[in-house]
Write a protein that holds these residues in place. Structure first.
Motif, PDB file in Angstrom:
ATOM      1  N   MET A  41       0.821  -1.192   0.000  1.00 18.30           N
ATOM      2  CA  MET A  41       0.000   0.000   0.000  1.00 18.30           C
ATOM      3  C   MET A  41       0.858   1.246   0.000  1.00 18.30           C
ATOM      4  SD  MET A  41      -3.356   1.018   1.802  1.00 18.30           S
ATOM      5  CE  MET A  41      -3.941   2.669   1.874  1.00 18.30           C
ATOM      6  N   GLY A  42       2.029   1.194   0.620  1.00 15.49           N
ATOM      7  CA  GLY A  42       2.856   2.375   0.721  1.00 15.49           C
ATOM      8  C   GLY A  42       3.404   2.879  -0.595  1.00 15.49           C
ATOM      9  N   ASP A  43       3.403   2.035  -1.632  1.00 19.21           N
ATOM     10  CA  ASP A  43       3.957   2.430  -2.915  1.00 19.21           C
ATOM     11  C   ASP A  43       3.130   3.496  -3.620  1.00 19.21           C
ATOM     12  OD1 ASP A  43       5.116  -0.903  -3.701  1.00 19.21           O
ATOM     13  OD2 ASP A  43       6.023   0.697  -2.546  1.00 19.21           O
ATOM     14  N   ASP A  44       1.843   3.622  -3.296  1.00 19.17           N
ATOM     15  CA  ASP A  44       1.010   4.601  -3.979  1.00 19.17           C
ATOM     16  C   ASP A  44       0.945   5.940  -3.252  1.00 19.17           C
ATOM     17  OD1 ASP A  44      -0.461   3.679  -1.878  1.00 19.17           O
ATOM     18  OD2 ASP A  44      -2.341   3.508  -2.989  1.00 19.17           O
ATOM     19  N   ARG A  45       1.748   6.114  -2.237  1.00 21.91           N
ATOM     20  CA  ARG A  45       1.764   7.393  -1.522  1.00 21.91           C
ATOM     21  C   ARG A  45       2.763   8.348  -2.171  1.00 21.91           C
ATOM     22  NH1 ARG A  45       2.155   4.191   3.730  1.00 21.91           N
ATOM     23  NH2 ARG A  45      -0.020   3.794   4.182  1.00 21.91           N
ATOM     24  N   THR A  46       2.398   9.627  -2.174  1.00 18.55           N
ATOM     25  CA  THR A  46       3.304  10.646  -2.679  1.00 18.55           C
ATOM     26  C   THR A  46       3.579  11.655  -1.567  1.00 18.55           C
ATOM     27  OG1 THR A  46       1.453  11.959  -3.495  1.00 18.55           O
ATOM     28  CG2 THR A  46       2.514  10.460  -5.052  1.00 18.55           C
ATOM     29  N   ARG A  47       4.725  12.273  -1.646  1.00 23.75           N
ATOM     30  CA  ARG A  47       5.113  13.229  -0.615  1.00 23.75           C
ATOM     31  C   ARG A  47       4.354  14.537  -0.810  1.00 23.75           C
ATOM     32  NH1 ARG A  47      11.085  14.395   1.746  1.00 23.75           N
ATOM     33  NH2 ARG A  47      10.421  15.881   3.318  1.00 23.75           N
ATOM     34  N   VAL A  48       3.859  15.087   0.288  1.00 24.94           N
ATOM     35  CA  VAL A  48       3.142  16.354   0.275  1.00 24.94           C
ATOM     36  C   VAL A  48       4.171  17.477   0.242  1.00 24.94           C
ATOM     37  CG1 VAL A  48       1.553  17.820   1.580  1.00 24.94           C
ATOM     38  CG2 VAL A  48       1.241  15.330   1.567  1.00 24.94           C
ATOM     39  N   ALA A  49       3.894  18.505  -0.547  1.00 27.22           N
ATOM     40  CA  ALA A  49       4.820  19.633  -0.675  1.00 27.22           C
ATOM     41  C   ALA A  49       5.153  20.214   0.694  1.00 27.22           C
ATOM     42  CB  ALA A  49       4.203  20.701  -1.564  1.00 27.22           C
ATOM     43  N   ASP A  50       6.386  20.631   0.848  1.00 31.55           N
ATOM     44  CA  ASP A  50       6.868  21.155   2.126  1.00 31.55           C
ATOM     45  C   ASP A  50       6.756  22.671   2.209  1.00 31.55           C
ATOM     46  OD1 ASP A  50       7.503  18.602   3.008  1.00 31.55           O
ATOM     47  OD2 ASP A  50       9.501  18.706   2.137  1.00 31.55           O
ATOM     48  N   GLU A  51       5.636  23.208   1.809  1.00 26.10           N
ATOM     49  CA  GLU A  51       5.443  24.661   1.882  1.00 26.10           C
ATOM     50  C   GLU A  51       4.990  25.040   3.284  1.00 26.10           C
ATOM     51  OE1 GLU A  51       2.518  25.331  -1.101  1.00 26.10           O
ATOM     52  OE2 GLU A  51       3.777  24.461  -2.650  1.00 26.10           O
ATOM     53  N   PRO A  52       5.443  26.184   3.794  1.00 23.71           N
ATOM     54  CA  PRO A  52       4.992  26.619   5.119  1.00 23.71           C
ATOM     55  C   PRO A  52       3.469  26.747   5.152  1.00 23.71           C
ATOM     56  CG  PRO A  52       6.759  28.012   4.316  1.00 23.71           C
ATOM     57  CD  PRO A  52       6.371  27.113   3.192  1.00 23.71           C
TER      58      PRO A  52
END
Length: 83
Positions: free
Chosen positions: A1-12
């Motif tokens: 399941m973890g393969d379909d996760r994407t990183r959320v942008a690191d904007e403040p």
């Protein structure tokens, strides 16, 4: 399941101060749970705010600077939505 996760942008997420992620544990044997976030200039101020908002039933309160936290999600985020 973890393969379909994407990183959320690191904007403040706050223009008024440092953002802190808040985790609490209700009892000694319970899990540590993420309950929300607060904005504060330092950990002591963040703890005071977290205690008021989330800590009234907590045994432990943990704080993590949001800009030091990597967030991943399995669903697409709409504009302005956070994971």
């Amino acid at each position: 399941m973890g393969d379909d996760r994407t990183r959320v942008a690191d904007e403040p997420r706050s223009a008024t101060g440092r953002e802190w992620e808040v985790f609490v544990r209700a009892d000694a044997d319970g899990p540590l749970k993420h309950v929300g976030s607060v904005t504060a200039g330092d950990a002591d101020d963040a703890h005071e705010r977290a205690e008021t908002l989330f800590g009234w039933t907590a045994r432990d309160v943990w704080l993590c600077p949001a800009d030091e936290t990597a967030r991943y999600t399995s669903h697409e985020l709409a504009g302005g939505e956070s994971a």
